[in-house]
Structures are given as C-alpha cells and as structure tokens.
Design a protein around this motif. Structure first.
Motif, PDB file in Angstrom:
ATOM      1  N   TYR A 130       0.826  -1.209   0.000  1.00 41.37           N
ATOM      2  CA  TYR A 130       0.000   0.000   0.000  1.00 41.37           C
ATOM      3  C   TYR A 130       0.865   1.265   0.000  1.00 41.37           C
ATOM      4  CZ  TYR A 130      -2.374   4.068   1.576  1.00 41.37           C
ATOM      5  OH  TYR A 130      -2.800   5.373   1.647  1.00 41.37           O
ATOM      6  N   GLU A 152     -11.208   0.915  -0.013  1.00 43.18           N
ATOM      7  CA  GLU A 152     -11.920  -0.367   0.040  1.00 43.18           C
ATOM      8  C   GLU A 152     -13.426  -0.149   0.163  1.00 43.18           C
ATOM      9  OE1 GLU A 152      -8.596  -3.339   2.112  1.00 43.18           O
ATOM     10  OE2 GLU A 152     -10.172  -2.429   3.325  1.00 43.18           O
ATOM     11  N   LEU A 165     -14.581  -8.549   3.920  1.00 38.26           N
ATOM     12  CA  LEU A 165     -13.177  -8.260   4.183  1.00 38.26           C
ATOM     13  C   LEU A 165     -12.718  -9.114   5.354  1.00 38.26           C
ATOM     14  CD1 LEU A 165     -13.282  -4.378   3.874  1.00 38.26           C
ATOM     15  CD2 LEU A 165     -11.926  -5.917   2.431  1.00 38.26           C
ATOM     16  N   PRO A 166     -11.441  -9.515   5.397  1.00 39.35           N
ATOM     17  CA  PRO A 166     -10.361  -9.141   4.487  1.00 39.35           C
ATOM     18  C   PRO A 166     -10.272  -9.978   3.222  1.00 39.35           C
ATOM     19  CG  PRO A 166      -9.484 -10.460   6.253  1.00 39.35           C
ATOM     20  CD  PRO A 166     -10.944 -10.287   6.563  1.00 39.35           C
ATOM     21  N   LYS A 169     -10.041  -8.242  -0.307  1.00 42.04           N
ATOM     22  CA  LYS A 169      -8.962  -7.298  -0.648  1.00 42.04           C
ATOM     23  C   LYS A 169      -8.418  -7.484  -2.060  1.00 42.04           C
ATOM     24  CE  LYS A 169      -7.404  -6.234   4.054  1.00 42.04           C
ATOM     25  NZ  LYS A 169      -7.420  -4.752   3.990  1.00 42.04           N
ATOM     26  N   THR A 173      -8.675  -4.546  -4.894  1.00 47.59           N
ATOM     27  CA  THR A 173      -7.467  -3.974  -5.501  1.00 47.59           C
ATOM     28  C   THR A 173      -7.546  -4.057  -7.022  1.00 47.59           C
ATOM     29  OG1 THR A 173      -6.123  -4.549  -3.569  1.00 47.59           O
ATOM     30  CG2 THR A 173      -4.951  -4.150  -5.627  1.00 47.59           C
TER      31      THR A 173
END
Length: 349
Positions: A130, A152, A165-166, A169, A173
């Motif tokens: 990130y 997100e 989530l997670p 992810k 992305t």
C-alpha cells in the motif's frame, strides 16, 4: 449502471479539484496544475504516520517531524532516541524504527532520492504494497492502485462487492486498478481517500452529493450503507502485568529503554514484568512497594492489557533527572502508568 472507467475518473477528479482536503503533506490540485511536484519524502513520511492512525492524530506529529527533520538526509542523521521521543503517542513503534532504517538506506545508498516505481519502493524497510503504491502514485504519478480502508469502502460500494473483508482485498485492488486513470493517478488516489473520508463514510454516507452517485451499484441496489461486509472479529484475549515506578525526593525517576524488537520496541518506559495470563512480579530493586489504587488498561492490536502499578521512593543509581523527564516523550501506555502512579500513597524514601 457504470459508463466506464473514464467517467469515474473524470467525475471524481472534477469533484477533487473543487473539494480536496487541505492537508500539511499534500500539494493542492491547483498547485499541482501549476507544476508544483509533491515531495516524495513528505508523501512517504505522511503515509507511514497514517498507517492505522487518523488524519487528526497525525497533523501535529507531521508538522513537528518536518520542522525537526525537513528532508530524508536530516532524518537519516537523527538520533534514534530523538525520533522515538517525537513519535511517542502515535503507537505501532516498529513504524518509527523502520522509518529510520528506510531514511538511512535512501540517504546513504540511494543518493537521497526515493525510487519512482512501486516495485522498487517495496524493497525499502517498512514499505509494504500500500505505502509503495501511494508514494509511486502521489509523488511520481505511476498509475497503480492505491487501496486503503477508505478506498476499500468506496470500491466495495461502487461495484456492490459483497465478499467480506479481508477476503475481498484482492478483488477490491483489482477493481481499483481498473478505474485508476493513466492521467493524474496520484490526484485520483487522494480523491478516492477524500471521498471515503468525507462522503462515502462508514455510517450514514451522504450519497445525494456523491460525484459517483450515478456509477454506484450498491446505491442503486439500496445496500450502500451495508457495505463493505466484514468477517467476524475474533475476541481479543486479555493479558496482565506489573509496572514499577521509582522516584526519589527530588522527583528523579527510573526509566529503561525497551528492546528494539517487540511491542513498544526502542521506547522509554518504566520497568515491568512480562505480559501474560499469569505474570510474575519482577520489581527492579528491593524496596517498600505500594500498589496504586488505579490499574492501567490499554488495548493493542491483538490483545487487551491490564497493568497493576507499584510505586516506591528510593535514592538509587540510574535515575533520570526530573528536569530531563518529560512524560510526553513516553508512549501512551507508559503515560497511563505515570498517571496511575500519581494516585498512589507513596512511601517515604
């Protein structure tokens, strides 16, 4: 509902040009249009500080850091203890240790210049995917997906992603990469962050004034406020421990620097025991110890901590002089220990 990647980028950047937050580490859209380039050092520093911390909490820390160490060379030459003292209260102290490591690599091995690509930035200490993407996009306009918690949430609603989530992810992305424009990707990344922070908020999003209202699948399905879904959190365990505050009649106190590795690594604090379900008392010296009536409660990422604080008055070697002891230089947990100690009925020296 979506007119495509270009419509999202165009609408969001137009909104950002008019509504961008004013932040001490940010170059405004107007200045950016005039050719003012972001300073990679300030972008990097702000992104590291903002990890797991709020903008409101970081502002003053950022200003103090950049006043003390205005560029990466200055930070690389700083004393570790000075940096840790300025960091006190921000938490997650491994970030501060990695900050120094990274600054020294950039200053000594890279001629004081941060790499311009996310893949190269990830090779530096303390820079993960990130942070690397944020620096590359904001400072160097590399069109990479920059995905923090705000992004997100925005993307999960734009595309009505119902995977919790997670686990969601990677999908989020990939979707962010799809809508990231080749032109002004750094401004786009900051616009997404601002949108999540000010309009597409976790609760009660103000969808009616959102620049992406017409592109939002979740809004059209009436489920915007329910997203993103999150997997149930595991209950945090509770650990116990002891903390010991030694002070003489002059107000000098006994402090120790914690090992570099581990929680609160490299910071100053009061001596104490291990933190476990059944810790053993480990006073740093033989003395008439008095327990404070107030216990200290603190929460870390993975557990809750309860400390019983004991105090004593002793003339002994190794005390930090009263005039050099600043509670503000201590991490939050140790400031709580100090505050609890003040409630104790201290014995005589």
């Amino acid at each position: 509902m979506r007119d495509g990647k270009g419509a999202i980028g165009e609408s969001l950047l137009k909104w950002y040009d008019a509504h961008a937050r004013v932040l001490p580490w940010r170059i405004s859209p107007a200045d950016r249009a005039e050719g003012v380039a972001p300073d990679p050092y300030r972008v990097w520093l702000s992104e590291v500080m903002l990890q797991q911390t709020t903008v409101a909490a970081v502002r003053d820390y950022f200003r103090r850091f950049t006043e003390c160490w205005p560029d990466v060379g200055a930070l690389a030459a700083a004393e570790d203890a000075d940096v840790m003292a300025e960091w006190a209260g921000l938490g997650y102290y491994a970030r501060a240790r990695n900050l120094l490591k990274c600054a020294r690599v950039v200053a000594h091995d890279l001629g004081g210049t941060f790499p311009g690509k996310a893949a190269e930035l990830q090779r530096l200490p303390g820079i993960g995917p990130y942070t690397a993407a944020a620096i590359a996009a904001i400072a160097y306009d590399e069109p990479v997906a920059v995905v923090d918690g705000n992004v997100e949430r925005v993307v999960s609603r734009l595309f009505a992603v119902e995977t919790p989530l997670p686990g969601a992810k990677p999908e989020l992305t990939a979707l962010t990469a799809q809508i990231t424009p080749q032109s002004r990707p750094g401004d786009f990344a900051q616009a997404m962050m601002d949108l999540g922070a000010t309009i597409c908020t976790p609760r009660n999003p103000t969808c009616g004034i959102c620049p992406l209202l017409g592109e939002c699948d979740a809004r059209h399905q009436g489920i915007a406020e329910t997203l993103p879904h999150k997997a149930p959190k595991k209950e945090k365990p509770t650990r116990l421990g002891f903390a010991y505050v030694v002070m003489n009649d002059a107000g000098d106190v006994l402090l120790e620097r914690r090992p570099d590795k581990g929680l609160l690594g490299g910071t100053l604090g009061f001596p104490g025991s291990d933190w476990s379900e059944a810790p053993s008392p480990t006073p740093p010296l033989a003395a008439d110890w008095v327990e404070a009536p107030v216990e200290v409660r603190h929460t870390f990422t993975h557990f809750h901590l309860i400390l019983r604080v004991h105090v004593t008055r002793r003339d002994t070697d190794g005390l930090t002089p009263r005039e050099a002891f600043r509670p503000a230089d201590l991490p939050t947990l140790m400031r709580k220990v100090w505050d609890a100690a003040q409630s104790a009925d201290w014995p005589q020296a």
